[in-house]
Design a protein around this motif. Structure first.
Motif, mmCIF file in Angstrom:
data_model
loop_
_atom_site.group_PDB
_atom_site.id
_atom_site.type_symbol
_atom_site.label_atom_id
_atom_site.label_comp_id
_atom_site.label_asym_id
_atom_site.label_seq_id
_atom_site.Cartn_x
_atom_site.Cartn_y
_atom_site.Cartn_z
ATOM 1 N N ARG A 92 20.791 -4.215 -25.684
ATOM 2 C CA ARG A 92 21.872 -4.737 -24.785
ATOM 3 C C ARG A 92 22.565 -3.684 -24.352
ATOM 4 O O ARG A 92 23.210 -2.836 -25.129
ATOM 5 C CB ARG A 92 22.719 -5.755 -25.444
ATOM 6 C CG ARG A 92 21.889 -7.075 -26.048
ATOM 7 C CD ARG A 92 23.027 -8.123 -26.735
ATOM 8 N NE ARG A 92 23.666 -8.671 -25.823
ATOM 9 C CZ ARG A 92 24.829 -9.263 -26.105
ATOM 10 N NH1 ARG A 92 25.196 -9.190 -27.199
ATOM 11 N NH2 ARG A 92 25.518 -10.053 -25.180
ATOM 12 N N GLY A 93 22.856 -3.569 -23.043
ATOM 13 C CA GLY A 93 23.932 -2.585 -22.540
ATOM 14 C C GLY A 93 25.220 -3.281 -22.662
ATOM 15 O O GLY A 93 25.482 -4.517 -23.242
ATOM 16 N N ALA A 94 26.457 -2.429 -22.258
ATOM 17 C CA ALA A 94 27.767 -2.785 -22.470
ATOM 18 C C ALA A 94 28.477 -2.605 -21.017
ATOM 19 O O ALA A 94 29.637 -2.969 -21.366
ATOM 20 C CB ALA A 94 28.504 -1.997 -23.578
ATOM 21 N N PHE A 150 31.265 -1.567 -8.965
ATOM 22 C CA PHE A 150 31.789 -0.597 -9.640
ATOM 23 C C PHE A 150 32.060 -1.054 -10.952
ATOM 24 O O PHE A 150 31.893 -1.989 -11.437
ATOM 25 C CB PHE A 150 32.984 0.253 -9.182
ATOM 26 C CG PHE A 150 34.162 -0.808 -9.226
ATOM 27 C CD1 PHE A 150 34.417 -1.443 -8.256
ATOM 28 C CD2 PHE A 150 35.023 -0.547 -10.193
ATOM 29 C CE1 PHE A 150 35.668 -2.198 -8.093
ATOM 30 C CE2 PHE A 150 36.359 -1.158 -10.226
ATOM 31 C CZ PHE A 150 36.420 -2.152 -9.171
ATOM 32 N N HIS A 151 31.739 -0.193 -11.984
ATOM 33 C CA HIS A 151 31.785 -0.473 -13.422
ATOM 34 C C HIS A 151 33.086 -0.344 -14.169
ATOM 35 O O HIS A 151 33.944 0.706 -13.504
ATOM 36 C CB HIS A 151 30.889 0.061 -14.310
ATOM 37 C CG HIS A 151 30.561 1.757 -14.122
ATOM 38 N ND1 HIS A 151 30.824 2.248 -12.925
ATOM 39 C CD2 HIS A 151 30.633 2.756 -14.901
ATOM 40 C CE1 HIS A 151 30.651 3.545 -12.923
ATOM 41 N NE2 HIS A 151 30.737 3.903 -14.562
ATOM 42 N N ALA A 152 33.567 -1.161 -14.854
ATOM 43 C CA ALA A 152 34.992 -0.965 -15.504
ATOM 44 C C ALA A 152 34.969 -1.405 -16.954
ATOM 45 O O ALA A 152 34.011 -2.055 -17.511
ATOM 46 C CB ALA A 152 35.968 -1.780 -14.880
ATOM 47 N N ALA A 153 35.894 -0.801 -17.824
ATOM 48 C CA ALA A 153 35.946 -1.004 -19.071
ATOM 49 C C ALA A 153 36.548 -2.543 -19.424
ATOM 50 O O ALA A 153 36.998 -3.044 -18.610
ATOM 51 C CB ALA A 153 37.118 -0.076 -19.751
ATOM 52 N N PRO A 163 33.097 4.294 -17.229
ATOM 53 C CA PRO A 163 33.633 3.062 -16.315
ATOM 54 C C PRO A 163 35.161 3.557 -15.907
ATOM 55 O O PRO A 163 35.887 4.218 -16.601
ATOM 56 C CB PRO A 163 33.644 1.910 -17.367
ATOM 57 C CG PRO A 163 33.769 2.696 -18.755
ATOM 58 C CD PRO A 163 33.257 4.018 -18.326
ATOM 59 N N GLN A 164 35.711 2.696 -15.059
ATOM 60 C CA GLN A 164 37.039 2.661 -14.691
ATOM 61 C C GLN A 164 37.978 2.044 -15.912
ATOM 62 O O GLN A 164 37.469 0.889 -16.382
ATOM 63 C CB GLN A 164 37.429 1.536 -13.459
ATOM 64 C CG GLN A 164 38.779 1.756 -12.997
ATOM 65 C CD GLN A 164 38.835 1.144 -11.391
ATOM 66 O OE1 GLN A 164 38.947 0.092 -11.535
ATOM 67 N NE2 GLN A 164 38.570 1.998 -10.537
#
Lengths: 61, 476
Positions: free
Chosen positions: A12-14, A27-30, B280-281
């Motif tokens: 599984r990706g995170a 876009f990707h974010a924490a 990531p941001q």
């Protein structure tokens, strides 16, 4: 809803992807940036700032 | 001669790609680094006329790729070969508390970095040729900014390279990784409701940069290790804003001073990371800039993130740290290589006739480092700088059930793209690729001999090939 049991060995990706409500760019974010009361996200495509609950979409793994 | 970025550049002009034509700070310089990495060439890159994102010429020239070459980096540090970097770096930077060379303090009027002072409203980060390196990076980033903070309890400084996104003339985000010592200092200030003073210094001699990056304990100043690598004391000057509370290198090219107001977090990133994936941001502190000081003809320094420029220098620093840590437990350790192919995650240890169990001891010690994820032990006959040789040893000296072991629940990097949802620790693997010990110290190992040809036959073969044009022969 009960969490799905993840069999050992299943990959599984995170990465959490967010879609900008302005330009529709992804876009990707924490995780801490899509949590309640998080600082506003900033779209790297158009620089629009928005709260996580204003995102056009959030794709969680 | 005082060491500085310009003294380094003057000494290495022949190994420099200097471009006099205008080059955009948006992607173009980084694309050049990607092309050179792919070609296996690692010159220093000087851009005399960088163009800002809006097309204006930048006020300063740009230099990048300083750390891309292992060979050049080792020579600059005075090491006999890049292959001996681990031992020499460890001796210089990890000789123990109190070792190293004490910095000296100079007056502001003697500090080149104080030649031009822009304080308060006059400070303007947007004149710097900060690069937008990769697609999805949201704007110009300082990538070679050495962030110096002070532990408010002990008064001891800490320095680390940490990225900053320039958001305005006097505002930038700053991303001290959560496990970093700078973040620890920041949290102490914030716990008291105070802003965290910070200075970012950019551009210095690579020996000073490499020494300042030493992975030390907390709290432990990096000025002594920087002096040790430079073989001369680092010249410091009190910062304009914070005075002797926060010292900065007098011979840097640029210093940005400011403070991170308590509790203020803003979006930072996405950003192309050392993993060669885009991180990531995140929510990061911001810095309100109080002053920018610089040399009269300052040169701006960038580090190509995720490229050899960042990885080679950083990995040599970690080789030194691992060598120092492992050698104490495994005296047969002779060398360490942290290869660029594994980013920060892989380490190759070389041991000379380890005692029974010692190879595993060495691997276990290296696995305890937060950065490593796979650690391999090899014998002294394996060239740990040639990955064909490394993989040959892995293929022929490892029984996986016997010689590899996985340890879960160790600290690691959340930037590791393989992490799953909610993961907070990482799993790591140790591999003992050494041969079993010989029955007697001078006897051959109890394994088949490696094929070889006699030295005379090899010399004759090389003689037959001498002068032949090999350029048209198949290479793959």
């Amino acid at each position: 809803m009960a969490e799905r049991l993840i069999p050992p060995g299943e990959k599984r990706g995170a990465t959490i992807w967010v879609r900008c409500p302005g330009c529709a760019g992804w876009f990707h974010a924490a995780p801490e940036l899509v949590a309640p009361d998080a600082p506003r996200l900033c779209c790297p495509h158009c620089r629009r700032e928005f709260a996580a609950d204003e995102a056009a979409a959030i794709a969680r793994p | 001669m005082t060491l500085s970025l310009r003294s380094f550049l003057a000494a290495h002009e022949a190994e420099t790609l200097r471009l006099a034509e205008p080059v955009s700070v948006v992607h173009a310089v980084t694309a050049l680094q990607h092309a050179l990495d792919a070609a296996g060439r690692f010159p220093v890159i000087c851009i005399d006329k960088p163009l800002l994102a809006d097309g204006r010429p930048a006020a300063l020239p740009l230099v990048t790729n300083l750390g891309a070459s292992r060979d050049l980096t080792a020579r600059v540090l005075g090491f006999p070969s890049h292959r001996e970097a681990a031992r020499h770096y460890a001796a210089a930077a990890h000789a123990g508390a109190g070792a190293g060379i004490e910095p000296v303090i100079v007056a502001p009027e003697s500090a080149p970095v104080r030649a031009i002072v822009a304080a308060g409203a006059a400070a303007d980060l947007t004149i710097l040729p900060a690069l937008v390196q990769h697609a999805l990076d949201p704007g110009p980033y300082l990538t070679a900014a050495h962030a110096t903070t002070v532990d408010p309890e002990s008064g001891i400084d800490n320095t680390a390279i940490q990225r900053c996104w320039i958001k305005g003339p006097r505002l930038m985000s700053w991303f001290p990784y959560p496990a970093s010592h700078n973040m620890r200092n920041l949290r102490k200030y914030w716990a008291k409701g105070e802003a965290c003073p910070v200075a970012f210094w950019i551009g210095h001699h690579p020996a000073v940069l490499m020494g300042a990056q030493a992975k030390l304990g907390y709290p432990e100043s990096h000025w002594r290790s920087a002096g040790s690598l430079a073989k001369a004391p680092v010249r410091l000057v009190p910062s304009l804003t914070f005075g002797e509370r926060l010292m900065v290198p007098a011979d840097a090219e640029i210093v940005i001073e400011g403070a991170a107001p308590p509790g203020r977090l803003e979006a930072d990133g996405p950003f192309g990371e050392y993993t060669s994936y885009s991180g990531p941001q995140v929510a990061a502190p911001v810095v309100e800039v109080a002053a920018v000081t610089r040399r009269r003809d300052a040169v701006y320094h960038d580090i190509g993130s995720g490229l050899a420029d960042a990885l080679v220098a950083d990995n040599i620093v970690n080789e030194g740290k691992l060598y120092a840590a492992v050698k104490r437990l495994a005296p047969s350790l002779v060398n360490v290589h942290v290869p660029v192919s594994g980013r920060r995650f892989h380490a190759y240890l070389q041991l000379d006739r380890p005692a029974p169990g010692e190879a595993r001891d060495a691997v276990q010690a290296a696995l305890a480092d937060r950065r490593t994820k796979a650690v391999f032990a090899f014998d002294a006959d394996i060239d740990i700088f040639d990955e064909r040789h490394v993989l040959w040893a892995v293929a022929t000296r490892v029984q996986w059930a016997r010689d590899s072991w996985v340890v879960a629940g160790l600290s690691g990097s959340s930037l590791d793209p393989s992490w799953g949802p909610g993961q907070r620790t990482t799993s790591k693997i140790g591999v003992d690729a050494t041969l079993p010990p010989a029955a007697a110290r001078d006897a051959p190992p109890p394994t088949p001999p490696v094929i070889r040809v006699p030295d005379l036959a090899r010399a004759e073969a090389l003689s037959l090939l001498s002068g032949k044009d090999m350029s048209k022969w198949p290479s793959a």
